[in-house]
Design an enzyme around this catalytic site. Structure first.
Site, PDB file in Angstrom:
ATOM      1  N   HIS A  96      24.652  38.277  31.992  1.00  0.00           N
ATOM      2  CA  HIS A  96      24.569  36.662  31.421  1.00  0.00           C
ATOM      3  C   HIS A  96      25.483  36.229  30.684  1.00  0.00           C
ATOM      4  CE1 HIS A  96      23.418  38.178  27.494  1.00  0.00           C
ATOM      5  NE2 HIS A  96      22.983  39.301  28.072  1.00  0.00           N
TER       6      HIS A  96
ATOM      7  N   GLU B 143      16.620  43.807  29.686  1.00  0.00           N
ATOM      8  CA  GLU B 143      17.440  44.580  28.966  1.00  0.00           C
ATOM      9  C   GLU B 143      16.755  45.701  28.137  1.00  0.00           C
ATOM     10  OE1 GLU B 143      19.939  46.701  28.146  1.00  0.00           O
ATOM     11  OE2 GLU B 143      21.368  44.982  27.272  1.00  0.00           O
TER      12      GLU B 143
END
Length: 372
Positions: free
Chosen positions: A178, A252
Site C-alpha cells: 500500500h 498486516e
C-alpha cells in the site's frame, strides 16, 4: 537483464464478418531480427476476432521462444490495445473469451505491455495477414518455418530437469504494498491499527495504478481489508476496470501494544519481549500476533487464490509482512529472511507459481513508477 521481444500483430477481414486471417511476427528488440512470422486463414469471422487471433498467436510464439523475456505488443487496433491494457471494458462475450485467452498466452502475463501504433508502422503484420488470404500456400510455409524454429529454440533452451510434460502457464501474483500513511515515513509499527493514506500515499497509489493499467494483463484485484490497502487497491482497480475483493488472510501482522511505536521506542520499553520476538517467529508482541501465525494465514490465503485463479494473474494489495512472507516462502528462505528484506511503500513484487509446485520470484521492491 531480461531479453525484450516485440510482437507485431494484425487481423484482416474482407467484410465484417467476412473471409479473415491474421498475421504476427516476433522481433528481437536488441538486434531487430525477425525471429518468426506467422500467417493463418480463419474462415469467416469479424475483424476484431482476427485482431485478437493474431495477438494470441504472437504471444504464444514469444512464450515458446523465450518465456523469461519482457514483451512489447505493437498493434494498430486501438480496441485490442486499450482492452488488453485494462483501459476499456470488454462487453462482447466472444471478445471477452479471446481476451482471457490472450492474457494467458504468454507464460508471464505481467511481463507483457501493449503499445498502439498507426497502421503504417504495422505493415509487416498487415502484409502477413493479407498473405494468408491471397496465397494460403505461401502463408502455410511461413507458419511451418516458424514452428520449426520455435521447436529448435525450445530444444536448445530446455534444461534436462524440465523434461516433464508441459504444465501450462503459471499463476502470477503481483504483490503491491500500500501507499504511505502518517506512520510510514517514521517507520513505525503499523499493524491492526487502521491509518488511511496521506497525500503522498494517494499520489503513489495513482502512479502505480497508471503503470499497472499501461501494462495490462491483470485478471483480478484482491486486497487486505485495512483502509490503507483498500484505498490503494481501489485506485488500481479503477484504472484496470476491475472490482476489488477483500481477503482477511492478507492483512498486516497485529503488533499489539507496539502498534504506532518506532523500533527504538519498542526496544526501550519492551527490551526482553522484543529480543524474544526477534529470536523466534513463534513469539508474539504483547497482545499481538506471531510471525508463525501470520505465515499460516497468508499461505492459506495464497493457496486459495492459486486454486481459484489458476493460470491467471492477480494483483494482491497487502502489507510488508504478508508480502515478505510470500517472497520468503517462494524462495524457500528461513524465517529470519523477513528481517533482510526492504519493502518500500507502493512497491511491486511478482511471484509466479507453476503446476508442479515450483515458484519463482520475478520482481522485487520495484518502485520505477514513483521515480518517473
Amino acid at each position: 537483464m531480461a531479453r525484450t521481444l516485440i510482437v507485431e500483430a494484425d487481423g484482416a477481414s474482407r467484410g465484417n464478418p467476412g473471409p479473415a486471417s491474421y498475421g504476427a511476427l516476433v522481433v528481437d528488440a536488441a538486434t531487430g531480427e525477425v525471429l518468426v512470422e506467422l500467417a493463418e486463414s480463419l474462415g469467416v469471422v469479424t475483424n476484431n476476432v482476427a485482431e485478437y487471433s493474431g495477438l494470441i498467436a504472437g504471444l504464444r510464439a514469444a512464450g515458446a521462444l523465450d518465456p523469461d523475456a519482457e514483451v512489447e505488443v505493437r498493434m494498430d487496433s486501438k480496441l485490442a490495445v486499450q482492452q488488453m491494457s485494462g483501459t476499456w471494458q470488454i462487453k462482447h462475450p466472444a471478445i471477452r473469451a479471446l481476451a482471457a485467452e490472450a492474457r494467458t498466452a504468454f507464460p508471464r502475463p505481467a511481463a507483457v505491455r501493449y503499445t498502439w501504433v498507426p497502421r503504417e508502422r504495422n505493415k509487416r503484420a498487415d502484409a502477413l495477414g493479407n498473405l494468408a488470404l491471397d496465397d494460403p500456400v505461401a502463408a502455410a510455409a511461413k507458419t511451418a518455418e516458424a514452428k520449426a524454429r520455435i521447436e529448435a529454440a525450445a530444444t536448445i533452451a530446455q534444461p534436462t530437469w524440465s523434461a516433464a510434460p508441459d504444465l501450462g502457464p503459471p499463476t502470477t501474483l503481483i504483490l503491491l504494498r500500500h501507499g504511505a500513511t502518517a506512520l510510514t515515513a517514521e517507520k513505525r509499527f503499523s499493524g491492526a491499527g487502521d491509518p488511511e493514506l496521506v497525500d503522498t500515499g494517494r499520489a503513489q497509489a495513482a502512479a502505480v495504478a497508471r503503470r499497472l493499467a499501461a501494462r495490462g494483463g491483470i485478471d483480478a484485484v484482491v486486497a487486505s481489508p485495512l483502509a490503507r490497502t483498500r484505498q490503494t487497491a481501489q485506485t488500481a482497480a479503477d484504472a484496470l476496470g476491475l472490482p476489488v475483493s477483500l481477503d482477511e488472510g492478507f492483512r498486516e501482522t497485529d503488533f499489539g501494544l507496539w502498534d504506532g511505536h518506532t523500533f527504538g521506542e519498542v526496544r526501550e520499553r519492551w527490551p526482553a519481549e522484543m529480543q524474544a520476538w526477534l529470536n523466534s517467529p513463534s513469539v508474539a508482541p504483547p497482545k499481538g500476533e506471531s510471525f508463525d501465525a501470520v505465515t499460516a494465514r497468508v499461505l492459506a490465503a495464497r493457496d486459495s487464490l492459486l486454486k481459484h485463479y489458476a493460470r491467471r494473474t492477480v494483483l494482491v494489495v497487502s502489507h510488508v509482512t504478508p508480502i515478505k512472507t510470500l517472497i520468503r516462502d517462494a524462495l524457500g528462505a528461513p524465517p529470519e529472511a523477513l528481517y533482510a528484506m526492504e519493502l518500500s511503500a507502493a512497491s511491486l513484487s511478482v511471484v509466479t507459481y507453476y503446476g508442479d509446485g515450483r515458484s519463482s520470484l520475478r520482481l522485487f521492491n520495484d518502485t520505477a513508477h514513483l521515480t518517473g
